[in-house]
Design a protein around this motif. Structure first.
Motif, PDB file in Angstrom:
ATOM      1  N   ASN A  53      22.832  52.028  18.935  1.00  9.24           N
ATOM      2  CA  ASN A  53      23.769  51.229  19.706  1.00  9.24           C
ATOM      3  C   ASN A  53      23.093  50.697  20.971  1.00  9.24           C
ATOM      4  O   ASN A  53      22.955  51.420  21.950  1.00  9.24           O
ATOM      5  CB  ASN A  53      25.005  52.061  20.064  1.00  9.24           C
ATOM      6  CG  ASN A  53      26.083  51.209  20.691  1.00  9.24           C
ATOM      7  OD1 ASN A  53      25.891  50.019  20.929  1.00  9.24           O
ATOM      8  ND2 ASN A  53      27.211  51.824  20.968  1.00  9.24           N
ATOM      9  N   ILE A  54      22.691  49.446  20.924  1.00 12.34           N
ATOM     10  CA  ILE A  54      22.019  48.873  22.092  1.00 12.34           C
ATOM     11  C   ILE A  54      23.017  48.421  23.148  1.00 12.34           C
ATOM     12  O   ILE A  54      22.615  48.005  24.229  1.00 12.34           O
ATOM     13  CB  ILE A  54      21.088  47.718  21.715  1.00 12.34           C
ATOM     14  CG1 ILE A  54      21.863  46.573  21.064  1.00 12.34           C
ATOM     15  CG2 ILE A  54      19.958  48.216  20.844  1.00 12.34           C
ATOM     16  CD1 ILE A  54      21.102  45.284  21.052  1.00 12.34           C
ATOM     17  N   ASN A  55      24.303  48.515  22.840  1.00 11.57           N
ATOM     18  CA  ASN A  55      25.309  48.152  23.846  1.00 11.57           C
ATOM     19  C   ASN A  55      25.230  49.065  25.061  1.00 11.57           C
ATOM     20  O   ASN A  55      25.691  48.714  26.136  1.00 11.57           O
ATOM     21  CB  ASN A  55      26.710  48.181  23.239  1.00 11.57           C
ATOM     22  CG  ASN A  55      26.889  47.100  22.202  1.00 11.57           C
ATOM     23  OD1 ASN A  55      26.309  46.026  22.310  1.00 11.57           O
ATOM     24  ND2 ASN A  55      27.672  47.392  21.178  1.00 11.57           N
ATOM     25  N   ASN A  56      24.659  50.254  24.877  1.00 13.09           N
ATOM     26  CA  ASN A  56      24.520  51.200  25.985  1.00 13.09           C
ATOM     27  C   ASN A  56      23.279  50.929  26.827  1.00 13.09           C
ATOM     28  O   ASN A  56      23.078  51.573  27.847  1.00 13.09           O
ATOM     29  CB  ASN A  56      24.482  52.632  25.457  1.00 13.09           C
ATOM     30  CG  ASN A  56      25.763  52.995  24.743  1.00 13.09           C
ATOM     31  OD1 ASN A  56      26.825  52.486  25.061  1.00 13.09           O
ATOM     32  ND2 ASN A  56      25.655  53.866  23.756  1.00 13.09           N
ATOM     33  N   ASN A 101      21.117  48.917  29.387  1.00  5.65           N
ATOM     34  CA  ASN A 101      21.291  47.959  30.472  1.00  5.65           C
ATOM     35  C   ASN A 101      19.965  47.226  30.676  1.00  5.65           C
ATOM     36  O   ASN A 101      19.147  47.631  31.498  1.00  5.65           O
ATOM     37  CB  ASN A 101      21.739  48.655  31.758  1.00  5.65           C
ATOM     38  CG  ASN A 101      21.925  47.667  32.896  1.00  5.65           C
ATOM     39  OD1 ASN A 101      21.887  46.448  32.700  1.00  5.65           O
ATOM     40  ND2 ASN A 101      22.112  48.196  34.087  1.00  5.65           N
ATOM     41  N   GLU A 105      22.985  36.231  31.120  1.00  7.46           N
ATOM     42  CA  GLU A 105      23.492  36.049  29.757  1.00  7.46           C
ATOM     43  C   GLU A 105      22.364  35.724  28.779  1.00  7.46           C
ATOM     44  O   GLU A 105      22.290  36.305  27.692  1.00  7.46           O
ATOM     45  CB  GLU A 105      24.547  34.941  29.735  1.00  7.46           C
ATOM     46  CG  GLU A 105      25.226  34.787  28.392  1.00  7.46           C
ATOM     47  CD  GLU A 105      26.339  33.750  28.423  1.00  7.46           C
ATOM     48  OE1 GLU A 105      26.597  33.177  27.355  1.00  7.46           O
ATOM     49  OE2 GLU A 105      26.937  33.534  29.493  1.00  7.46           O
ATOM     50  N   GLU A 163      20.193  38.872  28.205  1.00 10.09           N
ATOM     51  CA  GLU A 163      20.892  39.848  27.367  1.00 10.09           C
ATOM     52  C   GLU A 163      20.996  39.372  25.922  1.00 10.09           C
ATOM     53  O   GLU A 163      20.801  40.153  24.985  1.00 10.09           O
ATOM     54  CB  GLU A 163      22.275  40.142  27.937  1.00 10.09           C
ATOM     55  CG  GLU A 163      22.220  40.949  29.217  1.00 10.09           C
ATOM     56  CD  GLU A 163      23.560  41.081  29.928  1.00 10.09           C
ATOM     57  OE1 GLU A 163      24.523  40.356  29.574  1.00 10.09           O
ATOM     58  OE2 GLU A 163      23.642  41.918  30.846  1.00 10.09           O
ATOM     59  N   GLU A 164      21.300  38.084  25.720  1.00 10.49           N
ATOM     60  CA  GLU A 164      21.390  37.532  24.366  1.00 10.49           C
ATOM     61  C   GLU A 164      20.048  37.611  23.647  1.00 10.49           C
ATOM     62  O   GLU A 164      19.986  37.932  22.460  1.00 10.49           O
ATOM     63  CB  GLU A 164      21.865  36.075  24.412  1.00 10.49           C
ATOM     64  CG  GLU A 164      23.330  35.913  24.703  1.00 10.49           C
ATOM     65  CD  GLU A 164      23.725  34.450  24.861  1.00 10.49           C
ATOM     66  OE1 GLU A 164      22.873  33.549  24.636  1.00 10.49           O
ATOM     67  OE2 GLU A 164      24.888  34.197  25.209  1.00 10.49           O
ATOM     68  N   LYS A 192      19.376  41.229  22.542  1.00 11.59           N
ATOM     69  CA  LYS A 192      20.179  41.604  21.369  1.00 11.59           C
ATOM     70  C   LYS A 192      19.686  40.905  20.110  1.00 11.59           C
ATOM     71  O   LYS A 192      19.602  41.518  19.042  1.00 11.59           O
ATOM     72  CB  LYS A 192      21.655  41.291  21.608  1.00 11.59           C
ATOM     73  CG  LYS A 192      22.303  42.249  22.576  1.00 11.59           C
ATOM     74  CD  LYS A 192      23.753  41.914  22.826  1.00 11.59           C
ATOM     75  CE  LYS A 192      24.321  42.877  23.857  1.00 11.59           C
ATOM     76  NZ  LYS A 192      25.681  42.555  24.256  1.00 11.59           N
ATOM     77  N   GLU A 234      18.268  42.912  16.925  1.00  9.83           N
ATOM     78  CA  GLU A 234      18.906  42.758  15.616  1.00  9.83           C
ATOM     79  C   GLU A 234      17.903  42.292  14.569  1.00  9.83           C
ATOM     80  O   GLU A 234      17.928  42.755  13.429  1.00  9.83           O
ATOM     81  CB  GLU A 234      20.087  41.790  15.712  1.00  9.83           C
ATOM     82  CG  GLU A 234      21.267  42.390  16.436  1.00  9.83           C
ATOM     83  CD  GLU A 234      22.367  41.388  16.740  1.00  9.83           C
ATOM     84  OE1 GLU A 234      22.306  40.229  16.250  1.00  9.83           O
ATOM     85  OE2 GLU A 234      23.301  41.765  17.472  1.00  9.83           O
TER      86      GLU A 234
END
Length: 190
Positions: free
Chosen positions: A3-6, A8, A28, A31-32, A35, A39
């Motif tokens: 889970n890379i949502n964690n 920062n 933005e 961060e994009e 991700k 992915e």
């Protein structure tokens, strides 16, 4: 880490050292990009059934992203470029992915020979997916052209593994490949 949502990613860009990158590219976009690359790496691992042998080192991926944005920033400022073209983006991304070895081997007793070059293999896959796009998986290539394409991929892999390379060299390869595609397309139409 699944889970890379964690993660920062912006923590690396905070402080005085890299604030100019945040100003130039924005949170933005950074961060994009993080991700999207993560992915892609996970998809590469899954498609090649490497889950038990290879993992994405998130810390190295974070540093790779900093290296990438620093290079792109310098390129933009030195050449007075407002918008960087896709060839440059993919060339610099591939360069730093290989250079920073973001894919790491899971500790085990025996390592397959092909895994010693897993980052180079992944970069070739990344570049080929860019060159052919999503539609590229359905292109029918006759056997002679298929062998030429395989030779291209093997040579690119060999070059990334054993030769000196730069993002500029990778960009030139992408441009040359695209030029060859245009030439072939014009022959096919005639």
């Amino acid at each position: 880490m699944d889970n890379i949502n964690n993660v920062n990613i912006m923590s690396l860009f905070s402080g005085e050292k890299y604030t100019y990158l945040v100003t130039e590219f924005g949170e933005e976009k950074i961060e994009e990009r993080f991700k999207a690359i993560y992915e892609y790496l996970q998809t590469f691992i899954e498609q090649n059934c490497l889950q038990d042998q290879v993992y994405v080192c998130v810390e190295l991926l974070e540093h790779m992203l900093v290296d990438y944005f620093v290079d792109i920033y310098r390129l933009k400022k030195f050449h007075h470029i407002k918008k960087v073209n896709d060839n440059k983006i993919h060339a610099y991304t591939a360069y730093w992915l290989v250079r920073d070895n973001v894919l790491q081997l899971v500790q085990s007793g025996k390592v397959e020979q092909k895994l010693t070059a897993v980052n180079e293999w992944m970069a070739v896959s990344y570049l080929m997916s860019y060159l052919f796009g999503k539609d590229g998986t359905e292109i029918v290539i006759d056997s002679k052209k298929h062998m030429a394409l395989e030779d291209f991929k093997h040579n690119l892999l060999y070059s990334l593994r054993y030769r000196q390379y730069t993002p500029n060299m990778i960009e030139t390869i992408l441009i040359a490949f695209s030029a060859g595609q245009c030439w072939q397309h014009s022959l096919d139409i005639q």
